[in-house]
Motif scaffolding. Sequence first.
Motif, PDB file in Angstrom:
ATOM      1  N   GLY A  26       0.821  -1.210   0.000  1.00  0.00           N
ATOM      2  CA  GLY A  26       0.000   0.000   0.000  1.00  0.00           C
ATOM      3  C   GLY A  26       0.857   1.263   0.000  1.00  0.00           C
ATOM      4  N   TRP A  27       1.944   1.245   0.788  1.00  0.00           N
ATOM      5  CA  TRP A  27       2.841   2.401   0.853  1.00  0.00           C
ATOM      6  C   TRP A  27       3.496   2.635  -0.504  1.00  0.00           C
ATOM      7  CZ3 TRP A  27       7.638   4.294   0.065  1.00  0.00           C
ATOM      8  CH2 TRP A  27       8.006   5.445   0.757  1.00  0.00           C
ATOM      9  N   CYS A  28       3.971   1.576  -1.140  1.00  0.00           N
ATOM     10  CA  CYS A  28       4.652   1.691  -2.432  1.00  0.00           C
ATOM     11  C   CYS A  28       3.704   2.215  -3.514  1.00  0.00           C
ATOM     12  CB  CYS A  28       5.222   0.339  -2.859  1.00  0.00           C
ATOM     13  SG  CYS A  28       6.602  -0.231  -1.841  1.00  0.00           S
ATOM     14  N   ILE A  29       2.467   1.751  -3.499  1.00  0.00           N
ATOM     15  CA  ILE A  29       1.489   2.209  -4.486  1.00  0.00           C
ATOM     16  C   ILE A  29       1.136   3.675  -4.243  1.00  0.00           C
ATOM     17  CG2 ILE A  29      -0.882   1.931  -5.295  1.00  0.00           C
ATOM     18  CD1 ILE A  29      -0.595  -1.067  -4.797  1.00  0.00           C
ATOM     19  N   TYR A  30       0.944   4.031  -2.978  1.00  0.00           N
ATOM     20  CA  TYR A  30       0.546   5.412  -2.655  1.00  0.00           C
ATOM     21  C   TYR A  30       1.638   6.410  -3.020  1.00  0.00           C
ATOM     22  CZ  TYR A  30      -1.065   9.435   0.020  1.00  0.00           C
ATOM     23  OH  TYR A  30      -1.476  10.704   0.383  1.00  0.00           O
ATOM     24  N   PHE A  31       2.892   6.083  -2.678  1.00  0.00           N
ATOM     25  CA  PHE A  31       3.999   7.002  -2.944  1.00  0.00           C
ATOM     26  C   PHE A  31       4.670   6.749  -4.297  1.00  0.00           C
ATOM     27  CE2 PHE A  31       3.642   7.341   1.666  1.00  0.00           C
ATOM     28  CZ  PHE A  31       3.797   8.711   1.855  1.00  0.00           C
ATOM     29  N   HIS A  39       5.764  -8.266  -4.223  1.00  0.00           N
ATOM     30  CA  HIS A  39       4.898  -8.117  -3.049  1.00  0.00           C
ATOM     31  C   HIS A  39       3.545  -8.792  -3.276  1.00  0.00           C
ATOM     32  CE1 HIS A  39       7.869  -5.755  -1.206  1.00  0.00           C
ATOM     33  NE2 HIS A  39       7.105  -4.915  -0.538  1.00  0.00           N
ATOM     34  N   THR A  40       3.001  -8.637  -4.481  1.00  0.00           N
ATOM     35  CA  THR A  40       1.701  -9.253  -4.778  1.00  0.00           C
ATOM     36  C   THR A  40       1.780 -10.767  -4.713  1.00  0.00           C
ATOM     37  OG1 THR A  40       1.127  -7.382  -6.220  1.00  0.00           O
ATOM     38  CG2 THR A  40      -0.143  -9.416  -6.482  1.00  0.00           C
ATOM     39  N   LEU A  41       2.816 -11.342  -5.307  1.00  0.00           N
ATOM     40  CA  LEU A  41       3.005 -12.800  -5.251  1.00  0.00           C
ATOM     41  C   LEU A  41       3.206 -13.272  -3.816  1.00  0.00           C
ATOM     42  CD1 LEU A  41       5.329 -13.415  -8.349  1.00  0.00           C
ATOM     43  CD2 LEU A  41       2.975 -14.218  -8.058  1.00  0.00           C
ATOM     44  N   SER A  42       3.936 -12.495  -3.032  1.00  0.00           N
ATOM     45  CA  SER A  42       4.156 -12.861  -1.621  1.00  0.00           C
ATOM     46  C   SER A  42       2.842 -12.891  -0.854  1.00  0.00           C
ATOM     47  CB  SER A  42       5.119 -11.872  -0.967  1.00  0.00           C
ATOM     48  OG  SER A  42       6.384 -11.894  -1.607  1.00  0.00           O
ATOM     49  N   ILE A  43       2.017 -11.874  -1.071  1.00  0.00           N
ATOM     50  CA  ILE A  43       0.720 -11.807  -0.390  1.00  0.00           C
ATOM     51  C   ILE A  43      -0.161 -12.976  -0.807  1.00  0.00           C
ATOM     52  CG2 ILE A  43      -1.428 -10.480  -0.239  1.00  0.00           C
ATOM     53  CD1 ILE A  43       0.315  -7.940  -0.406  1.00  0.00           C
ATOM     54  N   LEU A  44      -0.233 -13.243  -2.105  1.00  0.00           N
ATOM     55  CA  LEU A  44      -1.064 -14.345  -2.594  1.00  0.00           C
ATOM     56  C   LEU A  44      -0.558 -15.689  -2.079  1.00  0.00           C
ATOM     57  CD1 LEU A  44      -1.662 -13.249  -6.305  1.00  0.00           C
ATOM     58  CD2 LEU A  44      -3.293 -13.177  -4.394  1.00  0.00           C
TER      59      LEU A  44
END
Length: 245
Positions: free
Chosen positions: A90-95, A106-111
């Motif tokens: 979320g931080w990376c997307i926001y900034f 990060h997405t693969l890690s979350i999934l």
Amino acid sequence: MALALCLQALCSLGGWLSLYVSFCRLNKHRSYEWNCRLVTFAHGILSIGLSAYIGFIDGPWPFTHPGSPNTPLQVHVLCLTLGYFIFDLGWCIYFRSEGPLMLAHHTLSILGIIVALVLGESGTEVNAVLFGSEITNPLLQMRWFLRETGRYHSFTGDVVDFLFVALFTGVRIGVGACLLFCEMVSPTPKWFVKVGGVAMYVVSWCFMFSIWRFAWRKSIKKYHTWRSRWSEERQLRLNGHLKTH
């Protein structure tokens, strides 16, 4: 069970977010990225210690028991890490601080963590991937902090870079290949878990190409600097010798 997992993940997310806010208040003269990287550094140290304890002491061994049922400790660590990755993504997307490759990681890690928690299995190999992924993280953050404080171009910076490249190559690529092979040949893990493992390994290789290019450029630059300095010192010695006659 699902409610308990969600609560653990939400508590983890709240904890990492609270830590970030605390750093921002304590370090008001620093940038938001500085404080986010402090959180990342803290998560790296914590996750390395916990995942190493699970893999080497608590068990089961990921190279021989992929796809095994999750242990309570594995579940707690995965929920702790899930909250962190949600916060950091979320931080990376926001900034808009990271490129597509890091966002994909990060997405693969979350999934992968969510799949392991929902299935109630494969926490063993996911925990091992967590260890391999995070073992270089503190060094990466140290490198950034050294740059920000103007201390990167020093012996300490060279040591950090060397350890980072060596650990990434040896653990994420070398040991990661062995883990992926054990995952693929084992009949226990689900097919989509294996696909996720392949995807994570491909991402690691994409990072590896960038790291090797950086290491090559830095090595060449260091070599030319050494040659130039050696030539200057040699010329000074020759000039001094000629002057004595």
